[in-house]
Design an enzyme around this catalytic site. Structure first.
Site, PDB file in Angstrom:
ATOM      1  N   ASP A  90     -12.859  58.465   2.194  1.00  0.00           N
ATOM      2  CA  ASP A  90     -12.701  58.576   3.644  1.00  0.00           C
ATOM      3  C   ASP A  90     -11.711  59.669   3.988  1.00  0.00           C
ATOM      4  O   ASP A  90     -10.623  59.741   3.402  1.00  0.00           O
ATOM      5  CB  ASP A  90     -12.136  57.256   4.206  1.00  0.00           C
ATOM      6  CG  ASP A  90     -13.178  56.451   4.946  1.00  0.00           C
ATOM      7  OD1 ASP A  90     -14.196  57.022   5.378  1.00  0.00           O
ATOM      8  OD2 ASP A  90     -12.960  55.230   5.093  1.00  0.00           O
ATOM      9  N   GLU A 189     -21.630  50.662  11.361  1.00  0.00           N
ATOM     10  CA  GLU A 189     -20.750  49.487  11.336  1.00  0.00           C
ATOM     11  C   GLU A 189     -20.891  48.676  12.615  1.00  0.00           C
ATOM     12  O   GLU A 189     -20.760  49.204  13.728  1.00  0.00           O
ATOM     13  CB  GLU A 189     -19.294  49.953  11.141  1.00  0.00           C
ATOM     14  CG  GLU A 189     -18.307  48.788  11.099  1.00  0.00           C
ATOM     15  CD  GLU A 189     -16.933  49.155  10.559  1.00  0.00           C
ATOM     16  OE1 GLU A 189     -16.748  50.294  10.090  1.00  0.00           O
ATOM     17  OE2 GLU A 189     -16.046  48.277  10.608  1.00  0.00           O
TER      18      GLU A 189
HETATM   19  O1  KIV Z   1     -12.746  52.138   5.386  1.00  0.00           O
HETATM   20  C1  KIV Z   1     -13.688  51.366   5.143  1.00  0.00           C
HETATM   21  O2  KIV Z   1     -13.559  50.363   4.444  1.00  0.00           O
HETATM   22  C2  KIV Z   1     -14.994  51.668   5.737  1.00  0.00           C
HETATM   23  C3  KIV Z   1     -16.094  50.669   5.558  1.00  0.00           C
HETATM   24  C4  KIV Z   1     -15.869  49.514   6.440  1.00  0.00           C
HETATM   25  C5  KIV Z   1     -17.421  51.265   5.749  1.00  0.00           C
HETATM   26  O3  KIV Z   1     -15.149  52.678   6.357  1.00  0.00           O
END
Ligand code: KIV
Length: 271
Positions: A90, A189
């Site tokens: 991310d 989500e």
């Molecule tokens: O940061 C995370 O865990 C996510 C998931 C919920 C897809 O983006």
């Protein structure tokens, strides 16, 4: 030769092939080496180093505080454990929203310093320019629409998004835009199952849901939630596969009791 050394790595192409032949994609979060090893060896397709590390690893209320350096630390630990799965990292809040140059620099740091295989970004039309610029550097991008936790202060709640009307139409448009811009997959989500199903049909790339119903190309959960380590969080979409938190609590309580009662260590547990 280790069993894992001849295992074929899951790639972004593998995920597309899975969608094309109707095989569901499994994805879980991971934030550290030991957990990632277990998750990878159990056969997960994708490990997401989610910015949910901000919640489950650091105890923050939202995902906003986690930094790029902290994400890089988590991701490099996960990458060291990943023998088969694709590792997606991310991009944290503040590392890509400024402009596309900043977004590219952040994505390059993630790829260079972690060894991860792809990045994930939250948003639609407003981040398309950044996505395209990151793709020019050969970095695969996963999109994320619906409830995007980095925008929690805009939404004001963690409730289901895009239930109807304009927000649902915009989500469909954003999904098509992301698809056309070249993302390799899209996370949806907490949106209605019917809308998620429509997105999965309209876009070429795999759609991976969390709280988005069954009619998408794969599922993702936060590993601490599905293992029952986080016990206070129980949305409808969460299936708990274990009660590890409870098991750990009992084990630690037993250890405390054994130390206090002088039961531990015993005669054979010493030199
Ligand atoms: O940061 C995370 O865990 C996510 C998931 C919920 C897809 O983006």
């Amino acid at each position: 030769m280790s069993v894992q050394s001849n295992v074929r790595r899951v790639t972004t192409n593998t995920l597309q092939e899975m969608k094309n032949r109707g095989e569901k994609i499994s994805m879980l979060t991971a934030y550290d080496y030991s957990m990632a090893r277990i998750v990878d060896e159990a056969g997960i397709d994708v490990m997401l180093v989610g910015d949910s590390a901000s919640n489950v690893m650091a105890g923050h209320e939202t995902t906003l505080p986690i930094t790029l350096d902290q994400m890089i630390y988590h991701a490099s630990s996960v990458v060291r454990a990943a023998k088969r799965s694709l590792v997606v990292v991310d991009m944290p809040f503040g590392s890509y929203q400024g402009n596309s140059k900043e977004a590219l620099n952040s994505a390059i740091r993630i790829m260079k310093e972690t060894g991860g295989h792809a990045v994930k970004m939250e948003g639609g039309e407003e981040i398309v320019e950044s996505i395209k610029r990151i793709l020019t550097a050969g970095i695969p991008v996963m999109g994320h629409l619906g409830l995007t936790p980095q925008s929690i202060y805009k939404f004001g709640t963690y409730q289901v998004r895009a239930r109807e009307g304009e927000e649902a139409d915009r989500l469909l448009r954003d999904a098509e835009l992301l698809d056309q811009s070249g993302v390799f997959a899209i996370v949806l989500e907490k949106i209605p199952a019917k809308l998620a199903s429509e997105v999965a049909k309209r876009v070429q790339v795999p759609v991976i849901g969390i709280g988005a119903g069954a009619d998408v190309d794969g599922q993702v959960l936060v590993v601490h939630d599905m293992l029952g380590i986080t016990q206070e969080f129980s949305p409808r979409f969460l299936r708990r596969y274990a009660s590890i938190g409870e098991t750990m609590h009992h084990a630690v309580a037993q250890y405390v009791a054994d130390v206090k009662s002088r039961d531990f260590p015993n005669a054979v547990e010493q030199y």
